[in-house]
Design an enzyme around this catalytic site. Structure first.
Site, short mmCIF file in Angstrom:
data_model
loop_
_atom_site.label_atom_id
_atom_site.label_comp_id
_atom_site.label_asym_id
_atom_site.label_seq_id
_atom_site.Cartn_x
_atom_site.Cartn_y
_atom_site.Cartn_z
N HIS A 49 0.84 -1.19 0.00
CA HIS A 49 0.00 0.00 0.00
C HIS A 49 0.88 1.25 0.00
O HIS A 49 2.08 1.18 0.26
CB HIS A 49 -0.96 0.01 1.20
CG HIS A 49 -0.30 0.10 2.53
ND1 HIS A 49 -0.14 -0.98 3.38
CD2 HIS A 49 0.26 1.15 3.18
CE1 HIS A 49 0.48 -0.60 4.47
NE2 HIS A 49 0.74 0.69 4.39
P1 TYD Z 1 -1.92 -2.99 7.37
O1 TYD Z 1 -1.55 -1.55 7.45
O2 TYD Z 1 -2.62 -3.47 6.14
O3 TYD Z 1 -0.62 -3.90 7.63
P2 TYD Z 1 0.65 -4.19 6.69
O4 TYD Z 1 0.85 -3.00 5.83
O5 TYD Z 1 1.77 -4.43 7.63
O6 TYD Z 1 0.39 -5.43 5.90
O7 TYD Z 1 -2.78 -3.31 8.66
C1 TYD Z 1 -3.25 -4.62 8.94
C2 TYD Z 1 -4.57 -4.51 9.68
O8 TYD Z 1 -4.41 -3.83 10.91
C3 TYD Z 1 -5.63 -3.73 8.90
O9 TYD Z 1 -6.88 -4.39 9.12
C4 TYD Z 1 -5.65 -2.38 9.57
C5 TYD Z 1 -5.26 -2.68 10.98
N1 TYD Z 1 -4.51 -1.59 11.62
C6 TYD Z 1 -5.11 -0.83 12.61
O10 TYD Z 1 -6.30 -1.02 12.96
N2 TYD Z 1 -4.38 0.16 13.23
C7 TYD Z 1 -3.10 0.41 12.88
O11 TYD Z 1 -2.46 1.33 13.46
C8 TYD Z 1 -2.50 -0.37 11.82
C9 TYD Z 1 -1.09 -0.12 11.37
C10 TYD Z 1 -3.24 -1.36 11.23
#
Ligand code: TYD
Length: 136
Positions: A49
Site C-alpha cells: 500500500h
Molecule cells: P496494514 O496496514 O494493512 O498492515 P501491513 O501494511 O503491515 O500489511 O494493517 C493490517 C490490519 O491492521 C488492517 O486491518 C488495519 C489494521 N490496523 C489498525 O487497525 N491500526 C493500525 O495502526 C495499523 C497499522 C493497522
C-alpha cells in the site's frame, strides 16, 4: 524518491547501547502513533500500500528485513538490520516489507492516527494517484 535512511542518536556503553530519537527534531513529523510487526514467516510479505498523507519511520529494532519503496517512477530496496537506523518514508510511496529474519521486530513511528481513508491499497490506483488521477 521521498525516502531516506536516518541514523539515530546512540549512547554506547559497555552495559548496553541506547538509541533515541525525538519527533519533529529527528523526524520531519510529530509522532502520533506507533505499531510493530513481528512473528512474520520467512516468506511473509506485507505492506502492499501507499499513503496519501501519512509519513512514517520504520526501524527494525530486532533482526533484519527489507523494504521496497516505489514512488511510481523508481523502485529501491533498503535493508534494515541495525536498531540505530531507520527508514523515513514520505507520502505517496508504495511499500512492501519482506525477507524478515527469524524473530525480527519492525517498529513504525507514524505521523497520523489510523484511518483507512489515507490508504491506497491497489497498485493501479496508486499509479493513477501519482499521475494526478481522479482519486487525487
Ligand atoms: P496494514 O496496514 O494493512 O498492515 P501491513 O501494511 O503491515 O500489511 O494493517 C493490517 C490490519 O491492521 C488492517 O486491518 C488495519 C489494521 N490496523 C489498525 O487497525 N491500526 C493500525 O495502526 C495499523 C497499522 C493497522
Amino acid at each position: 524518491m521521498n525516502c531516506k535512511p536516518i541514523s539515530f542518536h546512540l549512547r554506547e556503553n559497555p552495559a548496553g547501547n541506547l538509541s533515541f530519537l525525538e519527533g519533529e527534531h529527528d523526524l520531519p513529523f510529530e509522532i502520533k502513533r506507533a505499531y510493530y510487526i513481528y512473528d512474520v514467516p520467512a516468506d511473509g510479505r506485507r505492506g502492499f500500500h501507499a499513503h496519501k498523507e501519512l509519513q512514517q519511520c520504520l526501524i527494525c529494532i530486532h533482526g533484519s528485513c527489507k523494504i521496497l519503496v516505489d514512488d511510481g517512477k523508481e523502485q529501491r530496496v533498503y535493508e534494515l538490520n541495525n536498531p540505530n537506523e531507520g527508514l523515513y518514508i514520505g507520502p505517496v510511496t508504495w511499500r512492501e516489507m519482506f525477507d524478515f529474519s527469524d524473530g525480527a521486530v519492525l517498529l513504525a513511528l507514524v505521523s497520523q492516527y489510523y484511518t483507512e481513508e489515507d490508504y491506497i491499497r491497489d497498485y493501479a490506483q496508486f499509479k493513477e494517484y501519482v499521475n494526478g488521477g481522479s482519486d487525487k
